[in-house]
Design an enzyme around this catalytic site. Structure first.
Site, PDB file in Angstrom:
ATOM      1  N   GLU A  31       0.242 -13.037   1.010  1.00  0.00           N
ATOM      2  CA  GLU A  31       0.342 -12.011   2.186  1.00  0.00           C
ATOM      3  C   GLU A  31      -0.274 -12.128   3.332  1.00  0.00           C
ATOM      4  O   GLU A  31       0.748 -11.620   4.254  1.00  0.00           O
ATOM      5  CB  GLU A  31      -0.885 -11.477   1.230  1.00  0.00           C
ATOM      6  CG  GLU A  31      -0.366  -9.771   0.321  1.00  0.00           C
ATOM      7  CD  GLU A  31       1.215  -8.840   0.366  1.00  0.00           C
ATOM      8  OE1 GLU A  31       1.523  -9.632   0.808  1.00  0.00           O
ATOM      9  OE2 GLU A  31       0.575  -8.441   0.279  1.00  0.00           O
ATOM     10  N   THR A  86       4.958  -4.335  10.189  1.00  0.00           N
ATOM     11  CA  THR A  86       4.018  -3.938   9.304  1.00  0.00           C
ATOM     12  C   THR A  86       3.042  -4.567  11.246  1.00  0.00           C
ATOM     13  O   THR A  86       1.423  -3.505  11.104  1.00  0.00           O
ATOM     14  CB  THR A  86       3.558  -5.408   8.270  1.00  0.00           C
ATOM     15  OG1 THR A  86       4.625  -5.391   8.012  1.00  0.00           O
ATOM     16  CG2 THR A  86       2.413  -4.987   7.914  1.00  0.00           C
TER      17      THR A  86
HETATM   18  P1  ADP Z   1       6.602  -4.946   2.331  1.00  0.00           P
HETATM   19  O1  ADP Z   1       6.023  -3.508   2.921  1.00  0.00           O
HETATM   20  O2  ADP Z   1       7.313  -4.579   1.350  1.00  0.00           O
HETATM   21  O3  ADP Z   1       5.698  -5.420   1.156  1.00  0.00           O
HETATM   22  P2  ADP Z   1       6.203  -6.909   3.945  1.00  0.00           P
HETATM   23  O4  ADP Z   1       6.748  -6.591   5.484  1.00  0.00           O
HETATM   24  O5  ADP Z   1       5.071  -6.965   3.830  1.00  0.00           O
HETATM   25  O6  ADP Z   1       7.053  -5.699   3.011  1.00  0.00           O
HETATM   26  O7  ADP Z   1       6.696  -8.047   3.691  1.00  0.00           O
HETATM   27  C1  ADP Z   1       8.363  -8.701   4.439  1.00  0.00           C
HETATM   28  C2  ADP Z   1       8.512  -9.821   5.068  1.00  0.00           C
HETATM   29  O8  ADP Z   1       7.921 -10.649   4.533  1.00  0.00           O
HETATM   30  C3  ADP Z   1       9.276  -9.281   6.033  1.00  0.00           C
HETATM   31  O9  ADP Z   1      10.150 -10.472   7.321  1.00  0.00           O
HETATM   32  C4  ADP Z   1      10.290 -10.878   4.875  1.00  0.00           C
HETATM   33  O10 ADP Z   1      11.028 -11.361   5.659  1.00  0.00           O
HETATM   34  C5  ADP Z   1       9.102 -11.980   4.711  1.00  0.00           C
HETATM   35  N1  ADP Z   1       9.768 -12.394   2.766  1.00  0.00           N
HETATM   36  C6  ADP Z   1       9.193 -13.620   3.150  1.00  0.00           C
HETATM   37  N2  ADP Z   1       9.467 -14.172   1.954  1.00  0.00           N
HETATM   38  C7  ADP Z   1       9.259 -12.888   1.184  1.00  0.00           C
HETATM   39  C8  ADP Z   1       9.734 -12.506  -0.554  1.00  0.00           C
HETATM   40  N3  ADP Z   1       9.768 -14.106  -1.238  1.00  0.00           N
HETATM   41  N4  ADP Z   1       9.395 -11.503  -0.198  1.00  0.00           N
HETATM   42  C9  ADP Z   1       9.997 -10.222   0.248  1.00  0.00           C
HETATM   43  N5  ADP Z   1       9.712 -10.652   1.310  1.00  0.00           N
HETATM   44  C10 ADP Z   1       9.597 -11.801   1.723  1.00  0.00           C
END
Ligand code: ADP
Length: 306
Positions: A128, A180
């Site tokens: 995270e 975010t």
């Molecule tokens: P969500 O809000 O759905 O949790 P996030 O914004 O927290 O999505 O995370 C997405 C970000 O993390 C994107 O920038 C994505 O490129 C990066 N990322 C890197 N590896 C992963 C992964 N295995 N799964 C999802 N997102 C990833």
């Protein structure tokens, strides 16, 4: 056994008044991950979807988590992970957390469950940190534990699983981008005492409502006077969706994670389906593409399936 397959669910964090401290796991959507133990210290990532996520371990949240486990094992082992992602990255329903939590649980499983559940959460939080710059657990904890999680504290880690009645969750993901970092930057750094009083009344009410199976109390407590008034500006149609969904019988809801997804809780499935219809009507009218899910609270969290 040197291979394991897990299902890792989407999650709703920032449960309305529970900004940064409350989250719940969804039965759908979920990612599928297959992890294999290697006898040399490297992390290989293969993506089985069309999201074009990085395959360099340092840039993929699953990779970062696995590297941290590898380091803890004194670099005596490595991992290969195949990720089949169904939770769209950046949707606000815990896409990065699903990869992080799935990797941590699967790795622990292959190592004979040598780590405690708090340690598994700590490993997953490293992922995270990569995705959002901060180590938060309000997606990770429910993703791993299932149900509703309260993150009372991060330092030291203090996670409480909160019992809750069965509910249906309707989610709409309007296909717009909310970064975010933007969603965090626009927040005010100061809170008025009168707003704080309302907010902690609602958080306490929500927890009491969950524990007493009191749907009315849950509905009354799903109110956020601090974050939502600011963040909702980033989501077109938010207020109309919320008002009409409550009109259709939803208990309440709000922004999922940092958006753009919006979630609503309902007591009955028929209401949850009516809520989905209302969400679709609003975004059809505005002219924004969307995905919707009508699902339930996932009680299992990350699940070993093979
Ligand atoms: P969500 O809000 O759905 O949790 P996030 O914004 O927290 O999505 O995370 C997405 C970000 O993390 C994107 O920038 C994505 O490129 C990066 N990322 C890197 N590896 C992963 C992964 N295995 N799964 C999802 N997102 C990833």
């Amino acid at each position: 056994m040197n291979s394991v397959k897990v299902k890792s669910p989407g999650t709703v964090a920032n449960l309305v008044c529970g900004f940064d401290i409350l989250g719940l796991a969804l039965s759908e959507p979920y990612d599928v991950m297959e992890l294999t133990l290697l006898n040399e210290p490297k992390v290989i990532i293969r993506n089985k979807d069309n999201f074009n996520l990085p395959t360099e371990a340092e840039k993929n949240v699953a990779g970062v988590v696995l590297l941290s486990v590898m380091e803890r094992m004194n670099n005596t082992i490595g991992f290969e992970v195949v990720i089949e992602k169904h939770i769209k990255p950046g949707s606000g329903i815990g896409s990065s957390a699903a990869s992080a939590a799935g990797a941590a649980v699967a790795a622990n499983h292959l190592l004979g469950n040598i780590f405690s559940s708090d340690e598994v959460v700590q490993f997953a939080m490293n992922g995270e940190k990569l995705a959002s710059g901060v180590k938060h657990a309000d997606n990770i904890a429910p993703c791993i534990l299932g149900g509703v999680s309260l993150i009372r504290s991060i330092h030291p880690l203090d996670i409480i699983s909160v019992p809750s009645p069965d509910m249906f969750v309707t989610v709409v993901h309007p296909q717009i981008e909310v970064r975010t970092s933007d969603a965090r930057q626009i927040l005010r750094q100061q809170v008025l005492l009168k707003d704080a009083i309302k907010q902690w009344g609602n958080i306490a009410g929500l927890i009491a409502g969950f524990m007493k199976n009191d749907y009315e109390l849950i509905g009354r407590s799903l109110e956020d006077v601090i974050i939502e008034p600011v963040r909702s500006i980033l989501i077109p149609g938010f207020h109309e969706v919320k008002e009409k969904c409550k009109g259709a019988g939803a208990l309440g809801g709000g922004i999922s994670g940092s958006g753009p997804s919006i979630f609503m809780l309902s007591k009955e499935e028929a209401t949850a389906r009516q809520v989905e219809k209302v969400m679709k009507e609003v975004y059809d009218k505005i002219g924004i593409d969307y995905n919707t899910y009508v699902t339930t609270i996932n009680r299992k969290g990350v699940e070993v399936v093979a």
